[in-house]
Design an enzyme around this catalytic site. Sequence first.
Site, PDB file in Angstrom:
ATOM      1  N   SER A  86     -45.965 -61.031  11.125  1.00  0.00           N
ATOM      2  CA  SER A  86     -44.404 -60.544  10.010  1.00  0.00           C
ATOM      3  C   SER A  86     -43.603 -59.566  10.587  1.00  0.00           C
ATOM      4  O   SER A  86     -43.402 -59.450  11.232  1.00  0.00           O
ATOM      5  CB  SER A  86     -44.666 -60.410   8.578  1.00  0.00           C
ATOM      6  OG  SER A  86     -45.902 -60.837   8.198  1.00  0.00           O
TER       7      SER A  86
ATOM      8  N   HIS B 176     -42.601 -66.254   9.049  1.00  0.00           N
ATOM      9  CA  HIS B 176     -44.097 -67.092   9.577  1.00  0.00           C
ATOM     10  C   HIS B 176     -43.431 -68.318   9.248  1.00  0.00           C
ATOM     11  O   HIS B 176     -43.035 -69.147   8.646  1.00  0.00           O
ATOM     12  CB  HIS B 176     -45.193 -66.735   8.754  1.00  0.00           C
ATOM     13  CG  HIS B 176     -46.118 -65.980   9.027  1.00  0.00           C
ATOM     14  ND1 HIS B 176     -46.446 -65.195   9.808  1.00  0.00           N
ATOM     15  CD2 HIS B 176     -45.935 -64.417   8.138  1.00  0.00           C
ATOM     16  CE1 HIS B 176     -47.349 -63.420   9.613  1.00  0.00           C
ATOM     17  NE2 HIS B 176     -46.372 -63.460   8.586  1.00  0.00           N
TER      18      HIS B 176
ATOM     19  N   HIS C  62     -52.641 -66.890   6.895  1.00  0.00           N
ATOM     20  CA  HIS C  62     -54.075 -65.592   5.787  1.00  0.00           C
ATOM     21  C   HIS C  62     -54.670 -66.329   4.886  1.00  0.00           C
ATOM     22  O   HIS C  62     -54.294 -66.592   3.891  1.00  0.00           O
ATOM     23  CB  HIS C  62     -52.660 -64.595   5.043  1.00  0.00           C
ATOM     24  CG  HIS C  62     -51.477 -63.815   6.062  1.00  0.00           C
ATOM     25  ND1 HIS C  62     -50.527 -65.022   5.878  1.00  0.00           N
ATOM     26  CD2 HIS C  62     -51.165 -62.694   6.522  1.00  0.00           C
ATOM     27  CE1 HIS C  62     -49.940 -63.913   6.894  1.00  0.00           C
ATOM     28  NE2 HIS C  62     -50.249 -63.092   7.667  1.00  0.00           N
TER      29      HIS C  62
ATOM     30  N   TYR D  16     -55.231 -64.813   2.101  1.00  0.00           N
ATOM     31  CA  TYR D  16     -54.236 -64.912   0.732  1.00  0.00           C
ATOM     32  C   TYR D  16     -53.578 -65.772  -0.359  1.00  0.00           C
ATOM     33  O   TYR D  16     -53.419 -66.228  -1.187  1.00  0.00           O
ATOM     34  CB  TYR D  16     -53.342 -63.441   0.492  1.00  0.00           C
ATOM     35  CG  TYR D  16     -52.215 -62.950   1.444  1.00  0.00           C
ATOM     36  CD1 TYR D  16     -51.539 -63.922   0.749  1.00  0.00           C
ATOM     37  CD2 TYR D  16     -51.990 -61.663   2.149  1.00  0.00           C
ATOM     38  CE1 TYR D  16     -50.079 -64.358   1.632  1.00  0.00           C
ATOM     39  CE2 TYR D  16     -50.982 -62.430   3.093  1.00  0.00           C
ATOM     40  CZ  TYR D  16     -50.004 -63.261   3.038  1.00  0.00           C
ATOM     41  OH  TYR D  16     -49.330 -62.894   4.058  1.00  0.00           O
ATOM     42  N   GLU D  17     -53.897 -66.528   1.254  1.00  0.00           N
ATOM     43  CA  GLU D  17     -52.765 -68.000   1.193  1.00  0.00           C
ATOM     44  C   GLU D  17     -53.675 -69.215   0.510  1.00  0.00           C
ATOM     45  O   GLU D  17     -53.249 -70.013  -0.080  1.00  0.00           O
ATOM     46  CB  GLU D  17     -51.740 -68.720   2.314  1.00  0.00           C
ATOM     47  CG  GLU D  17     -51.508 -67.519   2.896  1.00  0.00           C
ATOM     48  CD  GLU D  17     -50.563 -68.098   4.269  1.00  0.00           C
ATOM     49  OE1 GLU D  17     -50.108 -68.950   4.446  1.00  0.00           O
ATOM     50  OE2 GLU D  17     -50.916 -67.562   5.719  1.00  0.00           O
TER      51      GLU D  17
ATOM     52  N   ALA E 184     -47.189 -56.551  11.223  1.00  0.00           N
ATOM     53  CA  ALA E 184     -47.209 -55.727  10.078  1.00  0.00           C
ATOM     54  C   ALA E 184     -48.287 -54.665   9.444  1.00  0.00           C
ATOM     55  O   ALA E 184     -48.879 -55.229   8.742  1.00  0.00           O
ATOM     56  CB  ALA E 184     -45.585 -56.580   9.792  1.00  0.00           C
TER      57      ALA E 184
ATOM     58  N   MET F  82     -52.978 -56.641   6.084  1.00  0.00           N
ATOM     59  CA  MET F  82     -53.758 -57.935   5.047  1.00  0.00           C
ATOM     60  C   MET F  82     -53.874 -59.527   6.009  1.00  0.00           C
ATOM     61  O   MET F  82     -54.499 -60.337   5.818  1.00  0.00           O
ATOM     62  CB  MET F  82     -52.697 -59.174   4.504  1.00  0.00           C
ATOM     63  CG  MET F  82     -52.484 -58.036   3.355  1.00  0.00           C
ATOM     64  SD  MET F  82     -50.594 -58.712   2.581  1.00  0.00           S
ATOM     65  CE  MET F  82     -50.469 -56.933   1.620  1.00  0.00           C
ATOM     66  N   SER F  83     -54.208 -59.025   7.395  1.00  0.00           N
ATOM     67  CA  SER F  83     -54.483 -59.724   9.025  1.00  0.00           C
ATOM     68  C   SER F  83     -55.715 -59.241   9.386  1.00  0.00           C
ATOM     69  O   SER F  83     -56.137 -58.694   9.670  1.00  0.00           O
ATOM     70  CB  SER F  83     -52.970 -60.527   9.316  1.00  0.00           C
ATOM     71  OG  SER F  83     -52.298 -59.251   9.817  1.00  0.00           O
TER      72      SER F  83
ATOM     73  N   ASN G 160     -43.870 -49.906   7.171  1.00  0.00           N
ATOM     74  CA  ASN G 160     -43.470 -49.410   5.667  1.00  0.00           C
ATOM     75  C   ASN G 160     -44.896 -48.118   5.521  1.00  0.00           C
ATOM     76  O   ASN G 160     -45.649 -47.910   6.200  1.00  0.00           O
ATOM     77  CB  ASN G 160     -43.287 -49.868   4.395  1.00  0.00           C
ATOM     78  CG  ASN G 160     -45.375 -50.050   4.106  1.00  0.00           C
ATOM     79  OD1 ASN G 160     -45.189 -51.418   5.497  1.00  0.00           O
ATOM     80  ND2 ASN G 160     -45.459 -50.175   3.415  1.00  0.00           N
TER      81      ASN G 160
ATOM     82  N   HIS H  66     -42.086 -56.773   0.304  1.00  0.00           N
ATOM     83  CA  HIS H  66     -42.224 -58.243   1.858  1.00  0.00           C
ATOM     84  C   HIS H  66     -40.843 -57.651   2.411  1.00  0.00           C
ATOM     85  O   HIS H  66     -40.630 -57.837   3.520  1.00  0.00           O
ATOM     86  CB  HIS H  66     -42.697 -59.465   0.959  1.00  0.00           C
ATOM     87  CG  HIS H  66     -42.611 -60.449   2.847  1.00  0.00           C
ATOM     88  ND1 HIS H  66     -43.753 -60.135   3.500  1.00  0.00           N
ATOM     89  CD2 HIS H  66     -42.396 -61.723   2.943  1.00  0.00           C
ATOM     90  CE1 HIS H  66     -43.759 -61.448   4.199  1.00  0.00           C
ATOM     91  NE2 HIS H  66     -42.674 -61.959   3.750  1.00  0.00           N
TER      92      HIS H  66
HETATM   93  N1  HPA Z   1     -50.154 -52.998   2.602  1.00  0.00           N
HETATM   94  C1  HPA Z   1     -50.456 -53.774   2.971  1.00  0.00           C
HETATM   95  N2  HPA Z   1     -50.050 -54.673   4.332  1.00  0.00           N
HETATM   96  C2  HPA Z   1     -49.120 -54.073   4.339  1.00  0.00           C
HETATM   97  C3  HPA Z   1     -48.405 -53.368   4.059  1.00  0.00           C
HETATM   98  C4  HPA Z   1     -48.944 -52.105   3.379  1.00  0.00           C
HETATM   99  O1  HPA Z   1     -48.085 -51.072   3.299  1.00  0.00           O
HETATM  100  N3  HPA Z   1     -47.170 -53.055   4.835  1.00  0.00           N
HETATM  101  C5  HPA Z   1     -47.576 -53.911   5.444  1.00  0.00           C
HETATM  102  N4  HPA Z   1     -48.123 -54.968   5.397  1.00  0.00           N
END
Ligand code: HPA
Length: 280
Positions: free
Chosen positions: A35, A66, A88, A90-91, A118, A219-220, A243, A255
């Site tokens: 990302s 993406h 992903h 989750y998609e 990310a 998440m990847s 973050n 996001h």
């Molecule tokens: N949690 C899960 N996935 C993420 C995060 C997060 O804080 N930041 C970027 N992808």
Amino acid sequence: MINEPYLTLEQIDAAAAFLRSRIRFTPKIALVLGSGLGGLADSIPEADIIPFEEIPNWPRSTVEGHVGRLVIGMLENQPVMVMQGRIHFYEGYSMSQVTFPVRVMKRLGVEILVVTNAAGAINPAFVPGDLMLILDHLNLIGMGGMNALYGPNLDEFGPRFPDMSQAYDRALNELARRAATENGITLREGVYVGLSGPSFETPADLRFLRLAGADSVGMSTVPEVTVARHSGMRVLGLSGISNKANLDGDTPTSHEEVLGAGQVIFPKIEKILRSVIRAM
Ligand code: HPA
């Protein structure tokens, strides 16, 4: 069943044959850009660019940040295949679909997979903008029953019960450390935990993950690495810390924040990846 459909060797080879007919290079190195980190692909001159939707059986990327295309060309004098945007779980894709691109890469002759993502910082010492070398991962999504290799084993790629003791390649890690030093970039190191998403974690989730030994969360990546290792590819992984994970419940995660941090992280990741590829 959660993980159907299972893609077959014939479907993988159909995609590989299509790509072979469209590309002028034979890459040994592939990169998956996470990302907000896809910009590296734009700096490949005269690349062969193939949108995901043109490739037989290839899932489409549905997430903002993406792009959803393959970029194949020369980076630092090495032929590379770059996935600008990833797929992903989750998609709504099955694990077999999520990891389909890695299998196609293998059939095209790719030997080294570089994955970037990310991620949120669980380690309290990490701050947004940091880079983390992934030393190991926690396959929490796999432990929960959604392992990337769930379903019929494709014996052409690897064994039913593949070893995962060295998922991330020690020699490639050393190249990344050297590249960071050469470029004056601080490189954190740690364990990435892969979750399903798409909701971010609760503070209780995060305290649990910290106790379990995770330094970054996303998440990847884990499914792709599992499938790459199954077939003997060597893997290098980098997390861009976008973050601070919200262990106390006081600061929401979005996001937009993740994509915004990509702009800080991107120049650092680019420098490290260029140095590493040059040294490969
Ligand atoms: N949690 C899960 N996935 C993420 C995060 C997060 O804080 N930041 C970027 N992808």
